[in-house]
Design an enzyme around this catalytic site. Sequence first.
Site, short mmCIF file in Angstrom:
data_model
loop_
_atom_site.label_atom_id
_atom_site.label_comp_id
_atom_site.label_asym_id
_atom_site.label_seq_id
_atom_site.Cartn_x
_atom_site.Cartn_y
_atom_site.Cartn_z
CG ASP A 322 -2.04 0.97 1.15
OD1 ASP A 322 -2.16 1.64 0.08
OD2 ASP A 322 -2.79 1.10 2.12
CG ASP A 565 -4.71 -3.29 3.76
OD1 ASP A 565 -5.12 -3.00 2.63
OD2 ASP A 565 -4.07 -2.50 4.48
#
Length: 821
Positions: A322, A565
């Site tokens: 990310d 996530d």
Amino acid sequence: MPSRRRKKAILNPTMPERHPVDEIQADYHTGLTKEQVVYYRKNGWGNVSVEAPSKSTKDIIKSNVLTYFNGIFLLISILLILVKSFKDLSFLPIIIANSLIGIIQELRAKNVLDNLTVLNAPKATVVRNGKEKTIAAEHLVLNDIVVFHAGNQIPADAVVVEGSVAVNESLLTGESDEIRKNPGDHLMSGSFIVSGTCYARLEKVGADSYINKLTIQAKASREGEQSEMIRSLNHIVMFAGIMIVPIGILLFYQGYFQQENTLKDSVTSMVAAVIGMIPEGLYLLSSVTLAVSFIRLSTKNVLVHDMKCIETLARVNVLCVDKTGTITENKMLVQEVIKLPPYETDSPALPLDELLGDFASAQQADNITMEAMKAFFTNTSGSVPTGVTGFSSAYKYSSVSFSGGSYVLGAPEFILRQDYDTYREAIEEQGKKGYRVLVFGKYEGTPDGTALTGRVTPYALIVVANKIRKDADKTFRFFAKQGVAIKVISGDNPVTVSEVATQAGIANADQYIDASTLETPEVLREAVNKYTVFGRVTPAQKRQFVHALKETGHTVAMTGDGVNDVLALKDADCSVAMAAGSDAAAQASQLVLLDNDFGHMPEIVMEGRQVVNNMERSGSLFLTKNIFSLLLAIFSIAVGFSYPLKPSQISLISMFTIGLPGFLLSQLPNQDLIRGKFMNNVLLRAMPAALTDFIVVASLVVFGEVFDVSSVDISTACAILMAIVGFMILHEIIKPMNIYKYIIIWICMAGMVFCLVFLRDLFGITGMSMRCIMLFVVFSITTEPILRYLIRLVRKINILYNKAKDAFARNARRKMRQEDV
């Protein structure tokens, strides 16, 4: 007055015994008193997990002592004692030492894991005696009032009593949609708070809640899944475990009943063969090596939930990261406020900075963007909000309603929608600088946290940015050199993410795409292999990216720190989380960076490579002995010879040509790229060595019979010949040589010579006749060319096999294409 009702007892053998209690529902402002908490806990109504966090000391001892092979060793020890062959029990200290080493290493690993897990254990904010405090989730009791914020995992089933939150129940339902929960709505344990704040009363705790099922999943202990190395070792152990019983029985039958050897000679001959075929040292070495690696990583502030992932990460060829928290620091700052023309046209009653100040003041600081907003926009008018929705990761906005209207703040594409092209140039200009752009505007209607349908009049662009981590460039250069592809997956604007990735030194960061355009699985699968940067990624797409990469044969690692996530982390081959992120991400990951330093990743990869590469070399040594012993045992049965070696001789050879060098080699630094399959690599090294051992020893036995050399002399000659071949094999396997490897060989050779000279009686080494010495010299000379040519032969066969396999695969693909046409 708090209400009371009888609560039925539910017994669970893994939890404290429960007794019926009067249920106490305290006011959410005050929560339970200390006395009420003690009352619940005393009667067994705590939130105690059914699953133990780690193996107990008793379980560790049992698992290392009560093994199948230890049972075999116990049986053959009894047989040797019965025939009074006490000196052949020399293997016992090694077996006992092996078990003790396994117990000690597991206990050390357990202590480190337990201590580190405390730092990262699930926690909850509870109201007791009118005060809020943070405690371990397992210390909660029935009817506790818990305060939930964004990112928290719900530790037990609860009901909302005050406030409003958006909840992600994806771990329970498989759907990533966010569900709004208001007073009276139920919160399921195992789900996660995405936005908002609420007070909730725990309804079901411990064995009654869903959390016990999710604990196994959330801690990523993936029962049944094994790394390639462990899976290969299991196959070896299983094969050996099956073979030793019938071969042992046949050897004893042949020696005692057919050759009419004494009971003592028949037993010792059989025991020597069985000991040679048992690969227990190989399996133990892998466990010890992984445990030592785990301890080394713990000193670097890396929490390992699953030791198998150390190997997996070393094999990773795609790393999904990310932007926020990985490439950049997990902190955001407002850089600039750009007024838009509609603000002047609309002429709102309040200045822009006050509107933004009122908006930020009404929101909870439950994400880093809102923290930055609240820190920057401090000038307020004092307006009282009539409605608030926290940030929705699914719909990319947050909102506040006042008596004079409703305002929204969020991602430009989701806020502006059909008007986005009007402001595209200004937005992308900031994005090209690596900034993130938010749109603030007035909304026609009342937002409810779901997709916006009314028109938004944009008032300003809020430009915010994260600071790139200082070691990001060095870390990504390392992965580029190692052939690991980086995929940047972010919910931000792809142009912005691309610029940040470029600044961080990620290769091909200019190849980016807006994930919202990937509407079909086929398009997504093609894009994930083509592009490096993905912006506007939804929670569901993160998981789809991982699946698509794995389907194309990649070994995928995923880093993350947020609730959204979790599903992608769960499905990745190896998952890494930052400790500063959400509880959900930390528990769902196999590795947790406790100091939030992504710069540790190269060290973790190098640790994994050291484990795998050194275990391949050490494993080859162990497997050489196992294959040789199996072949020699079958040969002895087939030709009707007694097994030539004694148990004590097998122990001596194993100690200095396999066990000691194998362990020392497993601890040497080794940062080579991992190539090929573990089993193939081990067999390629072990097979020529085992065949060399078998050919020279079997030939020596045959010629000993031809020239009428005594079996005692042949036994000693075979043992010394095996030692010579063992050191030749050791030198060949551990190439390229360096000073440390030479020292290892010299130490092992010195130990062998010492035992042959001073402890010869203990290990069954006797003098040899001149005829035996001459045979020994001849076969000692032949070992080097035999080993050299066998290595070449095995490598050539492997090359031909790989070519044939590739050709077969190409033909199969060509045939499939023709069928499709």
